[in-house]
Design an enzyme around this catalytic site. Structure first.
Site, PDB file in Angstrom:
ATOM      1  N   GLY C  43       0.852  -1.185   0.000  1.00 21.50           N
ATOM      2  CA  GLY C  43       0.000   0.000   0.000  1.00 21.50           C
ATOM      3  C   GLY C  43       0.888   1.235   0.000  1.00 21.50           C
ATOM      4  O   GLY C  43       2.069   1.169  -0.355  1.00 21.50           O
ATOM      5  N   ALA C  45       2.283   2.915   2.371  1.00 24.97           N
ATOM      6  CA  ALA C  45       3.477   2.829   3.213  1.00 24.97           C
ATOM      7  C   ALA C  45       4.459   1.798   2.657  1.00 24.97           C
ATOM      8  O   ALA C  45       5.652   2.077   2.516  1.00 24.97           O
ATOM      9  CB  ALA C  45       3.084   2.477   4.647  1.00 24.97           C
ATOM     10  N   GLY C  46       3.962   0.634   2.333  1.00 24.44           N
ATOM     11  CA  GLY C  46       4.838  -0.441   1.876  1.00 24.44           C
ATOM     12  C   GLY C  46       5.484  -0.137   0.535  1.00 24.44           C
ATOM     13  O   GLY C  46       6.695  -0.312   0.359  1.00 24.44           O
ATOM     14  N   HIS C 267     -16.432   5.436  10.649  1.00 23.48           N
ATOM     15  CA  HIS C 267     -16.570   6.540   9.693  1.00 23.48           C
ATOM     16  C   HIS C 267     -18.035   6.945   9.573  1.00 23.48           C
ATOM     17  O   HIS C 267     -18.902   6.104   9.390  1.00 23.48           O
ATOM     18  CB  HIS C 267     -16.040   6.107   8.328  1.00 23.48           C
ATOM     19  CG  HIS C 267     -15.775   7.256   7.412  1.00 23.48           C
ATOM     20  ND1 HIS C 267     -16.784   7.983   6.841  1.00 23.48           N
ATOM     21  CD2 HIS C 267     -14.618   7.811   6.987  1.00 23.48           C
ATOM     22  CE1 HIS C 267     -16.249   8.941   6.096  1.00 23.48           C
ATOM     23  NE2 HIS C 267     -14.936   8.857   6.169  1.00 23.48           N
ATOM     24  N   ARG C 331     -14.702  12.836  12.907  1.00 29.68           N
ATOM     25  CA  ARG C 331     -15.417  11.613  12.579  1.00 29.68           C
ATOM     26  C   ARG C 331     -16.090  10.952  13.772  1.00 29.68           C
ATOM     27  O   ARG C 331     -17.225  10.505  13.682  1.00 29.68           O
ATOM     28  CB  ARG C 331     -14.437  10.625  11.946  1.00 29.68           C
ATOM     29  CG  ARG C 331     -13.993  11.090  10.599  1.00 29.68           C
ATOM     30  CD  ARG C 331     -12.979  10.176  10.004  1.00 29.68           C
ATOM     31  NE  ARG C 331     -12.779  10.565   8.609  1.00 29.68           N
ATOM     32  CZ  ARG C 331     -11.874  10.038   7.812  1.00 29.68           C
ATOM     33  NH1 ARG C 331     -11.080   9.081   8.255  1.00 29.68           N
ATOM     34  NH2 ARG C 331     -11.759  10.439   6.574  1.00 29.68           N
ATOM     35  N   GLU C 425      -0.970   2.233   8.583  1.00 28.46           N
ATOM     36  CA  GLU C 425      -2.080   1.902   9.480  1.00 28.46           C
ATOM     37  C   GLU C 425      -1.730   0.734  10.397  1.00 28.46           C
ATOM     38  O   GLU C 425      -2.306   0.576  11.467  1.00 28.46           O
ATOM     39  CB  GLU C 425      -3.337   1.575   8.657  1.00 28.46           C
ATOM     40  CG  GLU C 425      -4.602   1.463   9.510  1.00 28.46           C
ATOM     41  CD  GLU C 425      -5.861   1.134   8.705  1.00 28.46           C
ATOM     42  OE1 GLU C 425      -5.788   1.126   7.469  1.00 28.46           O
ATOM     43  OE2 GLU C 425      -6.905   0.889   9.333  1.00 28.46           O
ATOM     44  N   LEU C 441      -3.390   8.898   4.430  1.00 30.35           N
ATOM     45  CA  LEU C 441      -2.518   8.883   3.263  1.00 30.35           C
ATOM     46  C   LEU C 441      -1.220   9.583   3.610  1.00 30.35           C
ATOM     47  O   LEU C 441      -0.128   9.142   3.250  1.00 30.35           O
ATOM     48  CB  LEU C 441      -3.211   9.582   2.092  1.00 30.35           C
ATOM     49  CG  LEU C 441      -4.573   9.022   1.674  1.00 30.35           C
ATOM     50  CD1 LEU C 441      -5.106   9.760   0.455  1.00 30.35           C
ATOM     51  CD2 LEU C 441      -4.468   7.543   1.370  1.00 30.35           C
TER      52      LEU C 441
END
Lengths: 222, 255, 636
Positions: C43, C45-46, C267, C331, C425, C441
């Site tokens: 993702g 980060a990875g 959310h 949220r 995350e 993000l």
């Protein structure tokens, strides 16, 4: 020339040469059609046109050779694309949904092209060989018009012509706009106009060519 | 929202492994019209598992139409009958009681079947690995506002970049051509100033890889655009053709 | 109890990262290729971490269980990414982004980490633009911004409603470039199932090849997990079908502490549930709250169509309760308010949904402007529900979305296991008890592009270049255990499906460990989860074999982990006798129903050490606040 090989044999290159030869053939068709339409001027006009061409025979020969080469490249690439593209999907779908996402003209280029090719052989055999006095059906006294008129009295022969011309129209209808896409000549403003011109051109060419056999068939051979 | 359940007959492609011979199997189901197409398959699988039978292998992930994982050919159309959505966004309210639905995997030589409806689309990544990027390392880049880009160009680049890499273009194309996918990436960078330095090398590398992997050629039927869940335009293909031709005729060829 | 060393550098808040970067050890460029680094997950980060480490010259091996790196669930993020660029000249700054994030997280995040996040946020935007990410622009050609929940400045960069997609494709393009250059080896369709420790140090992983079923062994000098969050423990969440906790959970069972597991974000703007066979919940971007107004009827069980409820009988409850932030309240507050009004019976048709209405915005700005901003979101809504939001207000309801908790990491993003780093995350680090919109993000890319390349180098500089062989006894032992685990799952042959267990667990979690929790419910949840876990290992039916592509088996392993993780979440929620951010304990609320923190006793990170199934040790990392004053979070 390795760059040429790479380009000629790339997927886009093959299409590029399809387009390039295609547009040449489209231009040729226009020239051919104009000559043919002189048939409606009667025997004298048509025979004069052909005679004039006779008088520049060496030039015509060169053009014919070039034209033949163009045809060969067009056919060679067309067949190559067809075979390779078949291989790209070895297993067909059980349900074919292509009618929902594309036009019949675009999907049948090989089929329409093949019939037009068969037509071409027949056509060359009947007219080109006769006009050039090759083989059996030699024409004497420059009576080209009369020869054409007589040829189209056969309803089967004329019918084949008409069908072939309709399919040629299909072929052109896709080919015309397709070559612009292949060359990358798309434009927000002009592409829709090109598409219309393509369709109009195809209809005009196909109709005009097809009218000739119908005209002589109905006229009854003279 | 919820209406009466609809009853359907499904003909689903089953194939145990890449080399195995596949065939269609028939299933019956009664399902809520509010369920999604994949939820309908979930339900079939649930029933199969309860009967100790092997569930139908199919892929999905985000189920919001953005990850590009799902992709089934439904009655001959990739992602089904509704335009501009992925399979996961297709809902059963688009089918009628008594319908028969044929479900097949994406079929292409370059997308070999792994199992049932699951195919291997790694060819797409192989293409991107040859040029689907701007060669910048992390750090040392100019300020984000240093290069102004016209809103229209940014928007066009976005339209191309919106591709989700699902492979529906390949599945829809009668030639199993990947031109729409490849051209979307080529276009994104060809439009943006960031992509200019590598523009012509990129297109040559990516097309060469695409050809090598056994995707077919583009014959401009535009089935790809019609079936693309993101509505990626075939003008991208034209743009790629233009760049490729220019690169081939003028720039240095690929080694 | 042991105290945890967060390794926060000395110095003033704004100098910490700068000083730390200078003080960290470096690996000589020629030596970098001698070090192997495993990155699990592709993702934001990875992918960014793997690409950047590859660029630096390390030997990187990256793994994803997807068929392609691009499928990672970061792709689904809609709204945007925050950065303190202050391009809008509206008073933004690094400090303000830092402060908003700390406050939004209800003062349960580490100051130093959050400040670093705000500092590098600007570099992220620069990096993404350089990669060719097509962000939204103004007519003048410069970048556009929008505002987002929990902030009073416009600092969110976006690419229509597909920002996550564009950022991920940018990061994956960088990764693809490194794969093409041979600096990164990318293995797709591989699921990490175990972490290998040699002498207490992370030295490799075991993965299952999801196509062949083979267990494969990989050894490295450092292991980086960037495998995302665990909201799928609720079964129904906005996470992708395959998002899972297995990597971090198996690492946790090998000794990595789990930080703040109960901090989950619900959310506020998701589509309501349609029925039993619902497989997941769809998020509608929070950016919709910029122009949509949230309301319900003032009457209970009001069965009228929305158009027939007159203005005077509508309750715009967010605008009423939080006049200054209104529909843009954070949220957790928005979600809980929605649940409150629905619990009162004032939801849509008396059920679990509230209206999100664009009628005013359409009247004010015109349909075209709304279409330009939210066109694709409106289309998605119509596709799914069959209703046109230009004419009828949207119906929304909260859904589990993001998990602030995750593996505990120090300032260097290293877990309690030396050599194991956790990004994005998957770690607990930057969002405290509640994450602000457009910050996930930012964190994923900050960790991957700008933090880990430094900190992993610092770690490797002290490691010998020799690599552990994959026939090392630790690898062999783990492989045997893993095969046993798979065989055990396959051999139960019970009566209930994997999904059945997952759904049952999800219901327990949603009802008792969801938006509002209490002691009684949590204790019941723990009991019920334990029972369900026992039941699972007696009665689950995993069809098929372990030697081929078997999605049921994949899910079974993940659910087995959820059945342990769910209990830890409940344990953590039970131990935290306060309300903060996404963790709302009914016993601890102010008179007007707001979360009531207990700063005196709970200003710490809970870091749980795994002992055996159902038993954990709690370690506490006290949070020191030097720059901000802890205050009651108020969005009124």
């Amino acid at each position: 020339m390795s760059w040429f090989n790479t380009f000629f044999n790339s997927s886009i290159g093959k299409k590029f040469f399809m387009g390039l030869t295609g547009i040449s053939l489209i231009l040729f068709l226009k020239f051919h059609l104009v000559n043919n339409l002189s048939l409606f001027g009667g025997p004298e006009v048509f025979n004069t046109v052909v005679k004039n061409l006779e008088s520049i025979k060496p030039i015509v020969r060169v053009i014919e050779v070039i034209l033949a080469l163009i045809f060969l490249i067009h056919i060679f690439n067309g067949l190559r694309l067809w075979l390779e593209n078949k291989k790209a999907r070895p297993q067909k779908y059980a349900v074919n949904g292509s009618s929902k996402n594309s036009t019949v003209y675009s999907r049948t280029m090989v089929q329409t092209g093949t019939i037009v090719f068969i037509f071409l052989i027949v056509h060359l055999r009947t007219f080109w060989m006769s006009f050039n006095n090759i083989g059996v059906n030699g024409i004497t006294d420059h009576k080209y018009y009369e020869f054409v008129a007589a040829s189209f009295t056969d309803p089967i022969y004329s019918g084949f012509y008409v069908i072939a011309m309709i399919l040629l129209g299909f072929h052109l209808n896709h080919g015309f706009q397709s070559l612009f896409q292949t060359f990358g000549w798309t434009h927000k403003k002009y592409t829709p106009i090109i598409n219309i011109i393509g369709t109009v051109y195809s209809v005009v060419v196909a109709t005009a060519f097809a009218i000739i056999p119908i005209y002589f068939l109905m006229k009854g051979g003279n | 929202m919820s209406g009466k359940n609809i009853n359907l007959t499904l003909k689903i492609w089953r194939q145990a492994s890449p080399k195995a011979v596949g065939a269609f199997a028939e299933y019956k189901i009664s399902i809520s019209p509010d369920a999604s197409f994949l939820e309908m398959l979930d339900e079939i699988n649930d029933n199969l598992e309860k009967k100790n039978e092997l569930p139908i292998a199919f892929e999905s992930d985000c189920r919001e139409g953005i990850c590009g994982t799902c992709g089934l050919v439904i009655n001959g159309q990739p992602h089904g009958p509704i335009p501009k959505i992925a399979t996961c966004q297709l809902h059963m309210r688009n089918f009628k009681d008594g319908d028969t639905i044929w479900i097949e995997p994406f079929r292409a030589k370059a997308f070999p079947i792994i199992k049932d409806l699951v195919v291997d689309r790694s060819g797409f990544d192989s293409i991107l690995q040859t040029g689907g990027y701007v060669s910048v390392n992390t750090g040392g880049v100019p300020d984000a506002n240093a290069i102004p880009i016209s809103k229209d160009i940014a928007s066009l680049a976005f339209d191309a970049a919106a591709c989700i890499g699902c492979g529906a273009c390949v599945a829809a194309c009668k030639n199993a051509s990947a031109m729409l996918f490849v051209s979307a990436k080529v276009s994104q960078y060809a439009l943006l100033p960031q992509g200019q330095p590598e523009r012509y090398q990129r297109v040559q590398n990516m097309v060469a890889k695409m050809d090598e992997l056994g995707f077919g050629s583009c014959t401009n039927t535009y089935a790809c655009e019609a079936e693309c869940p993101k509505g990626i335009s075939v003008t991208n293909i034209a743009r790629m053709n233009r760049d490729y031709i220019k690169a081939s005729i003028t720039a240095n060829p690929v080694d | 109890m042991a105290t945890l060393d967060s390794k926060i550098p000395a110095g003033s808040l704004k100098d910490k990262w700068t000083n730390h970067k200078f003080n960290m050890k470096l690996v000589n460029p020629a030596n970098k290729r001698k070090y192997n680094i495993i990155v699990v997950g592709t993702g934001l980060a990875g992918a960014s971490a793997a690409a950047t480490l590859g660029e630096l010259g390390y030997q990187v091996t990256a793994f994803t269980f997807h068929d392609s790196a691009r499928r990672a669930h970061s792709i689904a993020a809609q709204g945007g990414i925050n950065a303190s660029k202050n391009y809008q000249n509206d008073g933004d700054s690094v400090y303000r982004l830092f402060y908003d994030t700390i406050k939004g997280g209800d003062f349960r995040a580490r100051e130093a980490n959050v400040h670093r996040l705000a500092e590098v946020s600007e570099n992220i935007i620069d990096q993404c633009v350089a990669q060719g990410v097509p962000f939204a622009r103004e007519y003048g050609g410069l970048l556009d911004n929008r505002s987002f929940g929990g902030a009073q400045v416009s600092r969110t960069f976006y690419a229509r409603g597909q920002t996550g997609q564009q950022l991920l494709l940018g990061a994956v393009s960088a990764l693809n470039r490194q794969v093409g250059l041979g600096n990164v080896k990318l293995h797709t369709r591989r699921e990490m199932l175990d972490l290998i420790l040699v002498d207490g140090v992370a030295k490799g992983i075991l993965v299952r090849n999801l196509v062949t079923g083979e267990i494969e062994k990989y050894s490295a000098h450092a292991v980086i997990l960037a495998t995302g969050g665990y909201a799928n423990v609720f079964f129904l969440s906005t996470n992708a079908m395959n998002s899972n906790a297995t990597s971090i959970w198996r690492a946790h069972k090998k000794g990595a502490y789990f930080g703040n597991p109960c901090f989950t974000q619900i959310h506020p703007t998701c589509l309501p549930i349609h029925g039993e066979n619902q497989s997941k919940l769809t998020l509608m971007s929070e950016s919709l709250r910029n122009d949509g107004r949230v309301w319900v009827s003032k009457l209970k069980n009001d069965r009228r169509a929305p158009g027939q409820i007159p203005e005077a009988e509508r309750d715009y409850y967010l605008e009423r309760k939080y006049p200054s932030f209104g529909n843009l309240s954070p949220r957790d507050i928005s979600s809980r308010s929605a649940k409150e009004v629905c619990d009162e019976g004032r939801g849509v048709q008396g059920g679990d949904a509230v209206y999100l209405d664009f009628a005013d915005a359409i009247n004010r700005l015109g349909k075209k402007a709304i279409e330009e901003k939210y066109g694709n979101l409106f289309e998605i809504y119509e596709t799914i529900t069959g209703e046109n939001p230009y004419n009828v207000p949207m119906k929304i309801y909260p859904a589990p979305h993001y998990t602030m908790g995750g593996l505990w990491v120090d300032y260097n993003l290293m877990s309690s296991i030396p050599g194991l780093f956790v990004l994005g995350e998957a770690n607990f680090s930057d969002h405290g008890a509640n994450r602000l919109g457009a910050s996930a993000l930012m964190q994923g890319l900050a960790d991957g592009y700008f933090v880990i390349p430094y900190t992993v180098g610092d770690y490797l500089a002290s490691q010998k270049p020799s690599l552990v062989e994959t026939n090392h006894p630790e690898f062999v032992k783990s492989e045997t255990e893993l095969k046993d685990f798979v065989n055990r799952l396959l051999s139960i042959k019970g009566k209930r499906t994997v999904d059945d267990f997952h759904k049952t667990l999800g219901r327990i979690m949603w009802n008792k460990v969801g938006m509002a929790r209490n002691e009684k419910g949590l204790k019941e949840a723990i009991q019920e989860i334990q029972t369900l876990r026992t039941e699972f290992w007696k009665d689950v039916n995993v069809v098929g074999s372990g030697n081929d592509f078997n999605q049921t088996l994949e899910r079974a392993g993940r659910v087995a982990d959820y059945l342990e993780l769910g209990e830890l979440m409940a344990q953590d929620a039970l131990a935290r006798n306060e309300s903060c951010g996404g963790h709302f304990r009914e016993e601890y609320q102010t008179e007007d129903g707001e979360a009531k923190r207990d700063d005196e006793n709970f200003t710490f990170v809970s870091a749980w050490e795994y002992i055996n199934p159902g038993t954990w040790n709690l370690h506490k990392e006290n949070l020191e606040f030097e720059s901000v004053k802890l205050s009651q979070r108020s969005y009124k």
